[in-house]
Write a protein that holds these residues in place. Structure first.
Motif, PDB file in Angstrom:
ATOM      1  N   TYR A  45       0.856  -1.182   0.000  1.00 16.43           N
ATOM      2  CA  TYR A  45       0.000   0.000   0.000  1.00 16.43           C
ATOM      3  C   TYR A  45       0.892   1.232   0.000  1.00 16.43           C
ATOM      4  CZ  TYR A  45      -4.229   2.709   0.974  1.00 16.43           C
ATOM      5  OH  TYR A  45      -5.290   3.585   0.890  1.00 16.43           O
ATOM      6  N   TYR A  46       0.385   2.355  -0.531  1.00 14.62           N
ATOM      7  CA  TYR A  46       1.236   3.529  -0.756  1.00 14.62           C
ATOM      8  C   TYR A  46       1.406   4.372   0.504  1.00 14.62           C
ATOM      9  CZ  TYR A  46      -2.892   6.601  -0.887  1.00 14.62           C
ATOM     10  OH  TYR A  46      -4.022   7.315  -0.562  1.00 14.62           O
ATOM     11  N   LYS A  47       0.346   4.548   1.313  1.00 15.54           N
ATOM     12  CA  LYS A  47       0.434   5.394   2.502  1.00 15.54           C
ATOM     13  C   LYS A  47      -0.512   4.855   3.558  1.00 15.54           C
ATOM     14  CE  LYS A  47       1.792   9.043   4.811  1.00 15.54           C
ATOM     15  NZ  LYS A  47       3.188   9.251   5.224  1.00 15.54           N
ATOM     16  N   PRO A  48      -0.009   4.324   4.649  1.00 16.38           N
ATOM     17  CA  PRO A  48       1.412   4.157   4.930  1.00 16.38           C
ATOM     18  C   PRO A  48       2.007   3.050   4.080  1.00 16.38           C
ATOM     19  CG  PRO A  48       0.107   3.143   6.634  1.00 16.38           C
ATOM     20  CD  PRO A  48      -0.864   3.862   5.745  1.00 16.38           C
ATOM     21  N   CYS A  49       3.309   3.117   3.873  1.00 12.64           N
ATOM     22  CA  CYS A  49       3.987   2.164   3.004  1.00 12.64           C
ATOM     23  C   CYS A  49       4.124   0.844   3.751  1.00 12.64           C
ATOM     24  CB  CYS A  49       5.343   2.715   2.592  1.00 12.64           C
ATOM     25  SG  CYS A  49       6.194   1.714   1.383  1.00 12.64           S
ATOM     26  N   VAL A  50       3.139  -0.029   3.575  1.00 14.22           N
ATOM     27  CA  VAL A  50       3.113  -1.297   4.310  1.00 14.22           C
ATOM     28  C   VAL A  50       2.793  -2.430   3.337  1.00 14.22           C
ATOM     29  CG1 VAL A  50       2.465  -0.284   6.526  1.00 14.22           C
ATOM     30  CG2 VAL A  50       0.680  -0.952   4.895  1.00 14.22           C
ATOM     31  N   HIS A  51       3.219  -3.599   3.717  1.00 13.69           N
ATOM     32  CA  HIS A  51       2.942  -4.812   2.963  1.00 13.69           C
ATOM     33  C   HIS A  51       1.545  -5.314   3.356  1.00 13.69           C
ATOM     34  CE1 HIS A  51       3.736  -9.379   2.591  1.00 13.69           C
ATOM     35  NE2 HIS A  51       3.148  -8.931   1.499  1.00 13.69           N
ATOM     36  N   ILE A  52       0.651  -5.473   2.337  1.00 12.19           N
ATOM     37  CA  ILE A  52      -0.734  -5.868   2.623  1.00 12.19           C
ATOM     38  C   ILE A  52      -0.903  -7.380   2.557  1.00 12.19           C
ATOM     39  CG2 ILE A  52      -3.122  -5.647   1.892  1.00 12.19           C
ATOM     40  CD1 ILE A  52      -2.507  -2.941   0.756  1.00 12.19           C
ATOM     41  N   VAL A  53      -0.581  -7.931   1.395  1.00 12.02           N
ATOM     42  CA  VAL A  53      -0.846  -9.351   1.173  1.00 12.02           C
ATOM     43  C   VAL A  53       0.184  -9.889   0.195  1.00 12.02           C
ATOM     44  CG1 VAL A  53      -2.421  -8.952  -0.752  1.00 12.02           C
ATOM     45  CG2 VAL A  53      -2.687 -11.032   0.645  1.00 12.02           C
ATOM     46  N   SER A  54       0.391 -11.164   0.210  1.00 15.34           N
ATOM     47  CA  SER A  54       1.329 -11.793  -0.709  1.00 15.34           C
ATOM     48  C   SER A  54       0.758 -13.132  -1.173  1.00 15.34           C
ATOM     49  CB  SER A  54       2.700 -12.005  -0.049  1.00 15.34           C
ATOM     50  OG  SER A  54       2.587 -12.859   1.070  1.00 15.34           O
ATOM     51  N   TYR A  55       1.261 -13.611  -2.274  1.00 14.36           N
ATOM     52  CA  TYR A  55       0.827 -14.890  -2.823  1.00 14.36           C
ATOM     53  C   TYR A  55       2.076 -15.629  -3.297  1.00 14.36           C
ATOM     54  CZ  TYR A  55      -1.746 -18.380  -5.481  1.00 14.36           C
ATOM     55  OH  TYR A  55      -2.257 -19.564  -5.960  1.00 14.36           O
ATOM     56  N   ARG A  56       2.269 -16.824  -2.793  1.00 17.09           N
ATOM     57  CA  ARG A  56       3.442 -17.625  -3.143  1.00 17.09           C
ATOM     58  C   ARG A  56       3.000 -18.888  -3.868  1.00 17.09           C
ATOM     59  NH1 ARG A  56       8.687 -17.652  -1.884  1.00 17.09           N
ATOM     60  NH2 ARG A  56       9.825 -19.633  -2.024  1.00 17.09           N
ATOM     61  N   ARG A  57       3.552 -19.081  -5.034  1.00 13.30           N
ATOM     62  CA  ARG A  57       3.239 -20.251  -5.816  1.00 13.30           C
ATOM     63  C   ARG A  57       4.007 -21.463  -5.284  1.00 13.30           C
ATOM     64  NH1 ARG A  57       5.047 -18.595 -11.496  1.00 13.30           N
ATOM     65  NH2 ARG A  57       4.494 -20.783 -11.920  1.00 13.30           N
ATOM     66  N   SER A  58       3.437 -22.610  -5.570  1.00  8.98           N
ATOM     67  CA  SER A  58       4.076 -23.851  -5.139  1.00  8.98           C
ATOM     68  C   SER A  58       5.279 -24.154  -6.024  1.00  8.98           C
ATOM     69  CB  SER A  58       3.081 -25.004  -5.194  1.00  8.98           C
ATOM     70  OG  SER A  58       2.657 -25.230  -6.533  1.00  8.98           O
ATOM     71  N   ASP A  59       6.127 -25.003  -5.529  1.00 14.94           N
ATOM     72  CA  ASP A  59       7.301 -25.397  -6.314  1.00 14.94           C
ATOM     73  C   ASP A  59       6.906 -26.125  -7.590  1.00 14.94           C
ATOM     74  OD1 ASP A  59       8.816 -24.276  -4.335  1.00 14.94           O
ATOM     75  OD2 ASP A  59       9.226 -26.184  -3.312  1.00 14.94           O
ATOM     76  N   ASP A  60       5.851 -26.924  -7.519  1.00 17.93           N
ATOM     77  CA  ASP A  60       5.394 -27.621  -8.722  1.00 17.93           C
ATOM     78  C   ASP A  60       4.899 -26.650  -9.767  1.00 17.93           C
ATOM     79  OD1 ASP A  60       6.018 -29.952  -7.465  1.00 17.93           O
ATOM     80  OD2 ASP A  60       3.962 -30.311  -6.740  1.00 17.93           O
ATOM     81  N   SER A  61       4.194 -25.609  -9.331  1.00 11.77           N
ATOM     82  CA  SER A  61       3.698 -24.600 -10.275  1.00 11.77           C
ATOM     83  C   SER A  61       4.849 -23.892 -10.957  1.00 11.77           C
ATOM     84  CB  SER A  61       2.806 -23.599  -9.551  1.00 11.77           C
ATOM     85  OG  SER A  61       2.420 -22.554 -10.416  1.00 11.77           O
ATOM     86  N   VAL A  62       5.889 -23.608 -10.215  1.00 13.56           N
ATOM     87  CA  VAL A  62       7.045 -22.925 -10.808  1.00 13.56           C
ATOM     88  C   VAL A  62       7.723 -23.831 -11.827  1.00 13.56           C
ATOM     89  CG1 VAL A  62       9.317 -21.945 -10.309  1.00 13.56           C
ATOM     90  CG2 VAL A  62       7.383 -21.477  -8.791  1.00 13.56           C
ATOM     91  N   ILE A  63       7.782 -25.119 -11.519  1.00 15.12           N
ATOM     92  CA  ILE A  63       8.430 -26.044 -12.442  1.00 15.12           C
ATOM     93  C   ILE A  63       7.617 -26.207 -13.709  1.00 15.12           C
ATOM     94  CG2 ILE A  63       9.167 -28.433 -12.755  1.00 15.12           C
ATOM     95  CD1 ILE A  63       9.803 -28.515  -9.767  1.00 15.12           C
ATOM     96  N   VAL A  64       6.298 -26.272 -13.591  1.00 12.92           N
ATOM     97  CA  VAL A  64       5.436 -26.528 -14.749  1.00 12.92           C
ATOM     98  C   VAL A  64       5.202 -25.259 -15.556  1.00 12.92           C
ATOM     99  CG1 VAL A  64       3.144 -27.292 -15.469  1.00 12.92           C
ATOM    100  CG2 VAL A  64       4.335 -28.488 -13.629  1.00 12.92           C
ATOM    101  N   LEU A  65       4.860 -24.173 -14.887  1.00 15.32           N
ATOM    102  CA  LEU A  65       4.459 -22.938 -15.580  1.00 15.32           C
ATOM    103  C   LEU A  65       5.603 -21.946 -15.777  1.00 15.32           C
ATOM    104  CD1 LEU A  65       1.029 -22.309 -13.792  1.00 15.32           C
ATOM    105  CD2 LEU A  65       1.483 -23.580 -15.903  1.00 15.32           C
ATOM    106  N   GLY A  66       6.646 -22.095 -15.015  1.00 17.99           N
ATOM    107  CA  GLY A  66       7.767 -21.165 -15.138  1.00 17.99           C
ATOM    108  C   GLY A  66       7.766 -20.121 -14.036  1.00 17.99           C
ATOM    109  N   LYS A  67       8.855 -19.386 -13.969  1.00 12.70           N
ATOM    110  CA  LYS A  67       9.004 -18.332 -12.969  1.00 12.70           C
ATOM    111  C   LYS A  67       8.302 -17.053 -13.417  1.00 12.70           C
ATOM    112  CE  LYS A  67      13.518 -19.981 -11.374  1.00 12.70           C
ATOM    113  NZ  LYS A  67      14.944 -19.649 -11.151  1.00 12.70           N
ATOM    114  N   ASN A  68       7.979 -16.244 -12.452  1.00 15.33           N
ATOM    115  CA  ASN A  68       7.347 -14.950 -12.743  1.00 15.33           C
ATOM    116  C   ASN A  68       8.339 -14.029 -13.453  1.00 15.33           C
ATOM    117  OD1 ASN A  68       5.121 -15.922 -11.349  1.00 15.33           O
ATOM    118  ND2 ASN A  68       5.703 -14.910  -9.422  1.00 15.33           N
ATOM    119  N   ARG A  69       7.833 -13.272 -14.461  1.00 14.91           N
ATOM    120  CA  ARG A  69       8.677 -12.336 -15.198  1.00 14.91           C
ATOM    121  C   ARG A  69       8.214 -10.896 -15.011  1.00 14.91           C
ATOM    122  NH1 ARG A  69       9.731 -13.169 -21.295  1.00 14.91           N
ATOM    123  NH2 ARG A  69      10.920 -11.284 -20.834  1.00 14.91           N
ATOM    124  N   PHE A  70       6.986 -10.615 -15.386  1.00 14.77           N
ATOM    125  CA  PHE A  70       6.437  -9.261 -15.251  1.00 14.77           C
ATOM    126  C   PHE A  70       4.939  -9.371 -15.109  1.00 14.77           C
ATOM    127  CE2 PHE A  70       7.678 -10.167 -19.662  1.00 14.77           C
ATOM    128  CZ  PHE A  70       6.446 -10.250 -20.283  1.00 14.77           C
TER     129      PHE A  70
END
Length: 1460
Positions: A45-70
């Motif tokens: 979030y911009y103000k205050p500058c805080v981390h709101i939420v995150s999403y982490r892909r599984s290792d299998d997803s990274v292997i099958v679909l690839g790493k995040n680029r943009f």
């Protein structure tokens, strides 16, 4: 425009060890930021500058679909599309959880409401779910948001249009091979690309340009457009970007309609779109200069990312190998980290020296940017850095862990609120504070007016005074670098962060700001903010058209959220901030820009119309108000491609040479409308040839405008004075333009000459470009100065305690500096190049009052000389002769030439002096005009160009002139310069010697002879010992003391006169130098200029005592006592006595006096003590006169009574062990001769003086008066006259100088001058001491006779011309008798001088007599003998300078002399 400030912030992310940062992207309103890593993404979030939420892909997803680029955001921020390296597109849905917030900031309301607390910033709680996964054949190379779809470039050469739900709009897919490309869209031939394997490596969409900027995989660049917004495949056309084949990234500026391409060679090229042909034209290039950054672009590597600021005014550039640059919209460099201390601390962590850091700067640079994104309003730059990898593939996180960095920026208010561009103040705005450079305007405020509720800016004179500080002479902004940092109140920022618009009034006293909603204003003289009392009113208005000031009213173009309408509001500053006191005018469309020209308000709306309003102030009670009256409406639809492309607009009184002259009015009327459309400056002039239908109307009239004229292109800012000036019409009636990398341009008026006046046309104008070294933010028109701001960095050691994590990453602390540059010499040079010397001369003559005008001429000469003298090819039409002829029109010509020459290499001197003339002639011209300091600078030139023998000759000429004009500092330096020339130098070739020191900057010589308590002419408060310690160099003085004194310098040995001389030439030179100095001393003493003689001796270290002793019967004798007395009064500004009734003062009764008496005196001295000449009274003189006027030396009216400090007397110094006894003054037997009681001073020195506790009239003088005295009005009047006598004394400095000269002349036995000085001081004890000295030494008879006759002549003069001197001179009758007795009883004295001055009573300088001096110089005096004197003269007879024989010993030490 944009400048970094403060520490960069390093944001912490919960990244896994194997994870790496990849990309950062913001949503449309820049309130949410998505930070991608290879396996996860985080939403901030911009103000205050805080981390709101995150999403982490599984290792299998990274292997099958690839790493995040943009990734890309959906316009409504509900979906985030992430592209992977495996060619898949992942859609994540962001949802708000049910009415819950993650963070909530709460504060108490400013007023009591029904709810005591209101919610400020609320950080929403978001939930992320994956909504769709879409494979893309060929892989995803790039993608861009296109309206409600996503345009994806695949590796198969297809532009796929994908909806946000994951479906593909296959009918609208575009194949690259079907797109025809050409140079333009009109004349050039279109060709289709049939090469296989083509795809777009980068694409970016612009809704204003209605097209895509693309980069092919091979590096070629182009632009795709379509006739309709649907972008149908069959209607897409491509245009090639010329001159680029290695493009690497893209950024589109929609406001200025520019496309920036980064290249693999480390540079950038910016293109503009031609509206007629549709082709891409090169606007400018982004390249670091090799002068400041040698080969930096190649070393930095490929440009990896480009990002325009949200307002489109700056462009950020990042390189592959590290580094960040910031450019203005048209290519002016604002920041580059390659030349600062960025990365230096990281290099130190690995023990990298500063020498090797230049090679490893990129390897250890913490700003190795992988991607970046600007925050809201451009106040923050979010940067993801590349992680450092070791040789085995693991990260070296110590160097740079690949973190998320947030850089803070401040920006000029011109970026979003260009209405303040006519002001002369530097005004920058940050997210929560303002930076204002206003000088001392706060001190000029009328406190009474403020206390009464008035406004210091209420009444502004219409023309000249509206200009601001420039109308009051040289502006204080030129030298003032103070920033006024104004912090916004937290109560306003809590709900309205960040600052969007800011404006400062013309005087610099008041500022207004606007944030998310509402507005607030601040006064520097009260240091108080004014906010809305009703917070509902604040939340119901949004300022979207800018802010400006008109006198003491705030004008805001805003949108009313409550009534859903656009308005123009005027709030008075003196009233409370409330809608009840505001003037609200409805407008049909959204306001984009507002500006003020005198009493006219200019409003530009989104419908392309410019509306002019007349503002009228009404002093209603209790609060003033302003009323808007519509004057005219003008459509700019034919000239502005999009409303957001209109950068700024203003009314001016300027006209071009093509305007009609049939209906001219006063220059203060609005004559033209100037608008900046995407960098093109258009001028629409009023057509006064047409008859007006509102001629009878008062105030501004409605007049039609002519067709626009393009004045310039690539314009970022413009400044136009609102008033005119008859003193500087050229500068005050010009238009100033900031044009980025080009520098500045000035549209200058050229007024017709007398020969052109018969012709019927207006003054012509000319556009002159010139380069600047700073980025212009304000122009001081009358001062010919440009103001700007610059960034500086302060690096800190990361190992020191207290440093933050950002410092440990090697990022320095950024500070903001105010910069200044003079532009006048650029204008003069451009005019001379165009053969417009007459106009250049007019402009220069109008600016001669500027304190830096001579510097302007020097800059112009230096730049032209450097350019032409170092040119590789001959210049057919050289500018230097015209510049020299131009400078010759001003009295600063000689000074300008020599200053330029001394700051230039000697190799360029021949070219310079081939134009300006022979330096010898210029030197002689300086002597003729008595410009001696300038002549001294020419002496350095001549020393390098001619033989030293000629240099000595010129220096001797200059020394003669300097002595005549009393330039003692220069004389001192010239003497040192002449002595520094060795005996063999006159025959050697020209050389480059050490320069002569600049006059006025040298410390004085401070050698002190042994036993001399006063080693300087008393113009300095320091003691002799302090002066010796403060000496910072060893000079070449005349030896003036015993051997112990001269042991501080190199010892000298006087050669035997009979021995052969080795350095005959040097001795002759020394002889003539000493002859010049001695001759001038005789000239000064002969003219009776004692003060100049003292200054002369002190600065040149002249042996004054020894020389005076030799000259006591020649030039040191006094022929005219009366004229000499007048000269002393005039030289020392010592007033004549102003107490004419002192002779009528009745003798006091029982006057007692405390007398100091030596206990070691012999009985034979008792008679002498009782009959001291100074205390003897003549029978004809009243004893009271002596008691009053003949007061003691130590208790003179000017020292003891009026100043209250004790001063040691001459007699005090002569006494030994003393005791005090009472004595009464009585007449001395006239028949008693003084000579019968003559006492040798070698056995006892004694005299009578008053004690230090005595008053002016004696110890018990006032106590002797009975009470009946104070009742007499006559006696009170006499006491009043006495007080006036005490007041009418000379200055303490003059008194100290006279007493010091008295000591010098007494030691030299020049008793005639000693007597005169004692008379001027009106001190009978000093007169007595002089007479006693004449009786105790072998004084020549003719000197005693002149002293006696001189006192007689002074009495006669006092009787006829100066009666106020009569009482004191009559009190000296007894001294005349003593002198007569000496003359009658003394043996005949021959005229030959003794070899050594006799021992005389030493008269020390009184204590504290140096206090308060403003002029200081030092010398060394004492009892000198001929053997101690550097230059000794034996006079064979009484004639002056018949035969002289000099013995000279030359110092072997080296000297460094300078004259500037």
């Amino acid at each position: 425009m944009y400048f970094p400030i403060g520490w960069p912030k390093l944001l912490s992310l919960p990244i896994e060890e194997e994870d790496t940062l990849e990309y950062v992207v913001a949503n449309r309103d820049r309130s949410l930021f998505a930070v991608l890593t290879a396996q996860a993404f985080y939403v901030w979030y911009y103000k205050p500058c805080v981390h709101i939420v995150s999403y982490r892909r599984s290792d299998d997803s990274v292997i099958v679909l690839g790493k995040n680029r943009f990734a890309e955001w959906k316009p409504d921020s509900t979906v985030l599309a992430v592209a992977t390296t495996g060619g898949h597109l992942l859609f994540y849905k962001l949802e708000h959880e049910s009415s819950e917030c993650l963070y909530a900031q709460r504060q108490s309301g400013r007023q009591k409401h029904a709810s005591s607390e209101i919610t400020a910033h609320v950080v929403p709680a978001l939930k992320i779910t994956i909504s769709a996964t879409l494979p893309v054949l060929g892989g995803i190379k790039s993608m861009a948001c296109f309206k409600d779809e996503l345009m994806v470039s695949s590796g198969q050469g297809i532009l796929q249009r994908i909806r946000w739900d994951g479906s593909v709009n296959a009918k609208m897919n575009i194949s690259i091979n079907t797109i025809p490309f050409s140079i333009d869209l009109q004349q050039s031939r279109q060709t289709q690309l049939d090469k296989l394997g083509l795809y777009f490596n980068h694409i970016e969409y612009s809704p204003l340009l209605v097209g895509f900027a693309v980069i092919f995989a091979g590096g070629r660049a182009g632009f795709l457009s379509a006739p309709t917004a649907k972008f149908e495949p069959q209607n897409v056309n491509g245009v090639w970007a010329q001159e680029i084949n290695t493009a690497s990234c893209i950024a589109i500026n929609q406001k200025y309609r520019l496309i920036a391409y980064g290249c693999k060679n480390g540079q950038g090229i910016v293109y503009s779109v031609d509206e007629v042909t549709g082709s891409l034209l090169v606007s400018h290039r982004l390249a670091l200069s090799n002068t400041d950054y040698p080969d930096a672009c190649n070393a930095a590597g490929v440009v990896t990312t480009l990002q325009w600021t949200p307002d489109g005014c700056s462009l950020a550039m990042g390189w592959e190998n590290g580094g960040l640059a910031l450019w203005s919209v048209f290519g002016a460099k604002l920041l580059c980290t390659l030349g600062g201390d960025y990365g230096l601390q990281a290099a130190k962590n690995f023990s990298v020296s500063k020498e090797s850091f230049s090679q490893d700067a990129f390897r250890d640079n913490p700003l190795q940017i992988k991607s970046m994104e600007w925050g809201m309003e451009g106040y923050h730059l979010w940067v993801t850095t590349t992680p450092k990898l070791s040789s085995n593939g693991k990260r070296k996180s110590v160097v740079s862990p690949g973190g998320l960095i947030q850089l803070q920026f401040v920006k000029s208010s011109l970026t979003v609120n260009p209405c303040i561009s006519n002001h002369e103040h530097l005004f920058l705005q940050g997210e929560d504070r303002l930076y204002l450079n206003t000088g001392d305007t706060i001190l000029k405020t009328n406190t009474q007016e403020i206390a009464s509720g008035g406004s210091p800016v209420r009444e502004i004179p219409p023309v000249l005074k509206s200009i601001g500080p420039a109308s009051q002479g040289p502006s204080i902004l030129v030298g003032n670098k103070q920033w006024q940092i104004i912090q916004l109140p937290h109560s306003y920022l809590a709900t309205n962060w960040p600052v969007r618009f800011a404006a400062v009034d013309r005087t610099g006293h008041c500022v207004a700001v606007s944030g998310k909603t509402g507005l607030a204003h601040y006064a520097l003289f009260t240091r108080r903010w004014k906010l809305f009392g009703n917070e509902n009113q604040e939340r119901d208005m949004v300022v979207n058209g800018g802010l400006c000031w008109w006198r003491d009213f705030i004008i805001a173009g805003c949108y009313n959220l409550n009534d859903h309408r656009d308005e123009i509001r005027l709030y008075p500053r003196v009233s409370n901030l409330d809608n009840a006191f505001a003037n609200i005018t409805k407008v049909p469309y959204q306001v984009l820009l507002v500006n003020v020209f005198r009493d006219i308000l200019i409003v530009f709306c989104v419908d392309y119309h410019v509306t002019l309003y007349e503002i009228e102030r009404k002093d209603t009670k209790p609060n003033p108000c302003a009323v808007l009256t519509r004057i005219q409406d003008l459509s700019l639809a034919n000239f502005v491609p999009h409303p957001s492309s209109l950068i700024s607009l203003t009314l001016t009184s300027l006209r071009s040479e093509t305007a009609s002259n049939k209906a001219l009015t006063r220059s203060r009327d609005a004559e033209s409308l100037i608008v900046n459309v995407a960098g093109r400056l258009l001028m629409l002039q009023r057509d006064r040839s047409c008859p007006s239908h509102t001629e009878n109307r008062k105030g501004p009239q409605e007049l039609p405008f002519l067709a626009p004229v393009v004045l310039a292109s690539s314009v970022e800012n413009m400044w136009a004075p609102v008033g005119s000036s008859s003193e500087k019409p050229h500068l005050m009636e010009a238009l100033w333009l900031g044009c980025g990398a080009v520098g500045m341009k000035v549209w200058l008026p050229l007024f017709p000459t007398k020969e052109d006046q018969p012709h019927s046309f207006l003054a012509k104008r000319i556009m002159l470009p010139f380069k600047l070294q700073i980025y212009p933010l304000a122009v001081l028109f009358a001062d010919a100065v440009v103001l700007g701001a610059a960034n500086d960095v302060l690096a800190y050691d990361p190992t020191s305690p207290g440093t933050g994590l950002s410092c440990q990453q090697g990022l320095p602390y950024c500070v903001l500096e105010r910069t200044t540059q003079i532009y006048l010499h650029h204008i003069l040079r451009q005019l001379l190049r165009r053969n417009l010397g007459f106009h250049a001369l007019e402009i220069a003559r109008s600016c001669t009052s500027l304190p830096y005008f001579s510097h302007v001429l020097e800059l112009m000469l230096h730049e032209v000389l450097e350019e032409e003298a170092t040119a590789s090819e001959p210049i057919p039409d050289a500018l230097l002769p015209r510049v020299v002829a131009f400078i010759n029109e001003f009295p600063e010509f000689l000074q300008t030439v020599v200053h330029c020459a001394r700051k230039t290499e000697i190799a360029l001197w021949p070219y310079l002096f081939s134009v300006v003339g022979n330096p010898k002639d210029l030197f002689l011209e300086c002597l003729r005009t008595e410009a001696l300091d300038t002549a001294a600078s020419y002496l350095i030139i001549l020393q390098n160009l001619e033989l030293p023998k000629l240099s000595r000759h010129h220096a001797t000429q200059l020394l003669d002139t300097a002595l005549d004009l009393g330039k003692w500092e220069l004389c001192k330096d010239l003497v040192r310069f002449l002595r520094a020339i060795g005996p063999n130098d006159p025959e050697s070739s020209p050389r480059t010697p050490a320069p002569i020191n600049s006059p006025g900057i040298f410390p004085m010589a401070a050698t002190s002879p042994k036993g001399d308590n006063v080693s300087a002419f008393p113009f300095s408060p320091s003691s002799a010992a302090q002066r010796v310690r403060s000496s910072s160099y060893t000079s070449v003085p005349y030896p003036s003391g015993p051997e112990k004194s001269r042991s501080m310098t190199q010892p000298k040995q006087v050669p035997d006169r009979k021995s052969p001389r080795k350095d005959t030439g040097a001795a002759v030179d020394e002889f003539f130098l000493d002859t010049i100095i001695t001759r001038h001393a005789r000239k000064l003493l002969g003219a009776g200029k004692l003060k100049d003689l003292g200054l002369f001796a002190a600065h040149l270290e002249f042996p004054l005592i020894g020389w005076l002793h030799r000259e006591r019967l020649r030039v040191a004798k006094v022929d005219d006592f009366v004229q000499s007395l007048k000269n002393i009064h005039q030289d020392f500004m010592w007033p004549l006595p102003t107490f004419p009734l002192m002779s009528q003062l009745p003798p006091p009764r029982n006057i007692g006096r405390s007398v100091s008496k030596s206990s070691s005196c012999t009985p034979s001295q008792t008679g002498a003590e009782n009959d001291m000449n100074g205390l003897s009274l003549d029978d004809e003189v009243d004893s009271g006169i002596l008691a009053t006027n003949g007061s003691s030396y130590g208790n003179s009216p000017s020292t003891s009574t009026s100043r209250g400090r004790h001063q040691t007397t001459h007699a005090d110094f002569l006494l030994c062990d003393t005791k005090t006894e009472d004595a009464v003054l009585r007449p001395v037997n006239a028949n008693k001769g003084v000579g019968n009681d003559e006492v040798s001073l070698s056995t006892c020195t004694t005299t009578e003086i008053t004690s230090e506790n005595s008053s002016t009239l004696g110890e018990s003088e006032f106590g002797a008066f009975d009470d009946s005295m104070w009742g007499s009005s006559q006696q009170l009047a006499e006491l009043e006259l006495l007080s006036q006598e005490l007041v009418h004394q000379g200055s303490p400095q003059s008194e100290a100088e006279l007493k010091y000269l008295l000591k010098i002349f007494s030691e030299a036995t020049c008793l005639e001058w000693s007597l005169l000085i004692a008379v001027v001081l009106r001190d009978a004890v000093l007169v007595t001491s002089v007479v006693n000295t004449a009786s105790m030494i072998d004084c020549p008879l003719e000197m005693v006779g002149r002293m006696r006759e001189g006192l007689s002549y002074l009495e006669l003069w006092a009787d006829t011309e100066c009666p106020s001197y009569r009482p004191f001179l009559y009190s000296l009758k007894s001294q005349q008798q003593v002198l007569a007795a000496i003359a009658n009883n003394s043996p005949v004295v021959t005229k030959s001088l003794s070899k050594t001055p006799p021992t005389t009573p030493t008269m020390p300088t009184p204590e504290n007599s140096f206090t308060g001096s403003e002029l200081s110089f030092h010398s060394s005096h004492g009892n000198h003998t001929d053997d101690e004197t550097e230059c000794n003269f034996d006079y064979k007879n009484d004639e002056d300078f018949l035969t002289m024989e000099a013995t000279v010993q030359t110092e072997e030490a080296g000297y460094q002399c300078q004259v500037s």
